[in-house]
Design an enzyme around this catalytic site. Structure first.
Site, PDB file in Angstrom:
ATOM      1  N   GLN A   1       0.915  -1.036  -0.213  1.00 24.86           N
ATOM      2  CA  GLN A   1       0.004   0.098   0.108  1.00 24.86           C
ATOM      3  C   GLN A   1       0.837   1.312  -0.081  1.00 24.86           C
ATOM      4  OE1 GLN A   1      -3.814  -0.826   1.686  1.00 24.86           O
ATOM      5  NE2 GLN A   1      -4.214   1.152   2.518  1.00 24.86           N
TER       6      GLN A   1
ATOM      7  N   CYS B   1      -4.529  -6.127  -2.709  1.00 25.67           N
ATOM      8  CA  CYS B   1      -3.505  -6.911  -2.508  1.00 25.67           C
ATOM      9  C   CYS B   1      -3.522  -8.255  -3.183  1.00 25.67           C
ATOM     10  CB  CYS B   1      -3.464  -7.362  -0.711  1.00 25.67           C
ATOM     11  SG  CYS B   1      -3.751  -5.840   0.099  1.00 25.67           S
TER      12      CYS B   1
ATOM     13  N   HIS C   1      -0.202 -13.418   1.089  1.00 24.60           N
ATOM     14  CA  HIS C   1      -1.699 -13.361   0.813  1.00 24.60           C
ATOM     15  C   HIS C   1      -2.184 -14.260  -0.105  1.00 24.60           C
ATOM     16  CE1 HIS C   1      -4.984 -10.026   1.685  1.00 24.60           C
ATOM     17  NE2 HIS C   1      -5.442 -11.107   1.877  1.00 24.60           N
TER      18      HIS C   1
ATOM     19  N   ASP D   1       2.606  -3.200  -4.074  1.00 24.21           N
ATOM     20  CA  ASP D   1       1.604  -4.011  -4.539  1.00 24.21           C
ATOM     21  C   ASP D   1       0.543  -2.841  -5.220  1.00 24.21           C
ATOM     22  OD1 ASP D   1       0.937  -3.167  -2.146  1.00 24.21           O
ATOM     23  OD2 ASP D   1      -0.242  -5.123  -1.581  1.00 24.21           O
ATOM     24  N   HIS D   2       0.403  -1.794  -4.459  1.00 26.16           N
ATOM     25  CA  HIS D   2      -0.399  -0.882  -4.951  1.00 26.16           C
ATOM     26  C   HIS D   2      -0.480   0.556  -3.870  1.00 26.16           C
ATOM     27  CE1 HIS D   2      -2.994  -1.774  -1.418  1.00 26.16           C
ATOM     28  NE2 HIS D   2      -2.769  -3.025  -1.517  1.00 26.16           N
TER      29      HIS D   2
END
Length: 471
Positions: free
Chosen positions: A14, A53, A104, A296-297
């Protein structure tokens, strides 16, 4: 085989692209990553095509786009059975492979091609409800209970895993998840098989909420006045929801404290990475080493009065991506690369650097191939009434919200912060991109296209029938 470079893949959760000091502001304290960016290649137009995620990690580990790995939103129920993965490919080529931190995947202990995983996915409600014993889905919690007592838990700080309330970490910094991932990674470097090159994925859960940075890092930002969050002329049709467990404070003092805590979490990671870099130097592993740093973002972090991810805007779809190349490739280093890049490119890039044949069927392209240029990049996310698709060529961005039909068009050159929607003012460009999206979505099982037109209101799904297996 021993001449092959070692590989360090650093994944943070994030972190938006401009949370890196060299990409954002001199007020952001990331000295070690900034130096890595100066010495390596800094990709200034890197994106997460499905910015949450699970989908992002599927792209990273498979080299496939969202419509091909199957995750087009957040779905934690699907078991991962991909025949080809980054870790499995490197293991088959003779690498000793290890992940420390966040995976995840489903099931939680799915190795996904790694020889071993030391696991910490953060606070996941579904896993806590699914498993009786923490050790079945997490290695961090049983470890800190040996130090903090048998009743210690991940949520003891009292802040939610998706909320924007802040409380500094109350215990010794060594027991923070960020520090723990670094310590376990250094332990692997000391205990690895020295006869083989290694592939180590160091996967930090932060700066994803909870906002619980150690107090010494939060204090770094006490005297800093961060710029005001971005305001735009289009943001009224979206909103951010919180709940009792995960509130989103809107009062300026608490909003600003949340933003500072986010950046303090990034600074904590920066210093922990330097601890890892020092260990690599002590172990004489620094020179013949490929480092990939990526997120991831991102997180909208109150820009456009929004937080979190899953939307098409630069704050959450734009990600940092750094390459530090080993000899003899370092002559390509020390520059910024403005080509469109995405997570699925990392798999083939690592293969090329390591001299491993790139598996057939990947969607990603090696970033070492400087002749490769994408015409555009397609992103999407199933997100209820805000489900969206978007296209960008790095100069413009077109967004379509599939439930309402709302369109946005941004000039990323003249308006990089996406303050102004130009969809009505530039109808010919809006039509151009709409037609491009029709071509992109034609044949999708959701039925987004009919008779050559986008169809509003089709039911989006977070995972396509082949999710977890690849198409």
């Amino acid at each position: 085989m021993n001449n092959r470079p070692n590989v360090l893949l650093i994944v943070v959760d994030q972190m938006r692209r401009d949370a890196l000091g060299v990409n954002g502001s001199d007020d952001l304290h990331t000295p070690h990553l900034d130096q890595l960016a100066r010495e390596g290649i800094n990709f200034s137009r890197a994106y997460s095509a499905c910015p949450s995620c699970i989908a992002a990690r599927a792209a990273l580990m498979t080299g496939l786009r969202p419509d091909r790995h199957g995750f087009t939103g957040y779905d934690s129920r699907v078991e991962w059975r991909y025949p080809t993965t980054l870790a499995g490919t490197l293991a088959a080529a003779g690498y000793h492979t290890q992940c420390v931190g966040k995976m995840h995947v489903e099931p939680a202990r799915n190795l996904l091609g790694f020889h071993h995983v030391v696991l910490h996915d953060g606070f996941l409600h579904d896993k806590r409800q699914q498993y009786r014993d923490a050790i079945e889905y997490d290695d961090y919690l049983p470890d800190i209970r040996r130090h903090l007592g048998p009743d210690a838990d991940i949520g003891d700080c009292g802040v939610g895993c998706n909320g924007y309330a802040v409380r500094p970490w109350p215990w010794d910094v060594r027991y923070h998840p960020t520090s723990w991932v670094t310590s376990r990674s250094i332990e692997f470097l000391k205990r690895r098989d020295p006869t083989r090159p290694f592939f180590l994925k160091v996967s930090y859960h932060r700066p994803h909420t909870p906002l619980d940075p150690p107090p010494e890092f939060l204090r770094l930002y006490d005297a800093i006045e961060l710029p005001e969050p971005i305001e735009s002329d289009w943001s009224g049709f979206l909103s951010t929801a919180g709940n009792v467990e995960n509130p989103v404070p809107s009062q300026p003092p608490f909003r600003d404290r949340a933003r500072k805590a986010y950046h303090a979490s990034v600074s904590h990671i920066d210093y922990e990475l330097n601890r890892l870099f020092i260990a690599l130097g002590d172990l004489r592993l620094w020179d013949n080493l490929l480092i990939v740093f990526v997120s991831d973002h991102g997180d909208l972090l109150y820009d456009h009065r929004l937080v979190r991810k899953a939307l098409p805007f630069e704050g959450c779809a734009g990600i940092p991506l750094l390459l530090r190349l080993p000899p003899p490739l370092q002559d390509r280093s020390g520059r910024t690369d403005g080509r469109l890049a995405e997570l699925c490119d990392i798999f083939p890039t690592i293969c090329e650097v390591c001299g491993i044949p790139v598996p057939a069927g990947l969607d990603g392209h090696s970033l070492l191939d400087e002749t490769f240029r994408r015409d555009s990049l397609h992103g999407e996310h199933c997100y209820g009434e805000w489900s969206n698709h978007w296209l960008t060529d790095g100069r413009e961005k077109y967004c379509w919200f599939s439930q309402s039909g709302r369109e946005l068009l941004f000039d990323l050159v003249g308006d990089p912060q996406e303050r102004h929607d130009l969809s009505a003012a530039r109808p010919e460009r809006t039509a151009f991109w709409r037609n491009r999206l029709v071509q992109e979505l034609a044949g999708r099982p959701e039925g987004y296209v009919e008779a050559g037109q986008l169809v509003n209101g089709r039911t989006p799904v977070p995972s396509l029938p082949w999710a977890g297996k690849g198409k």
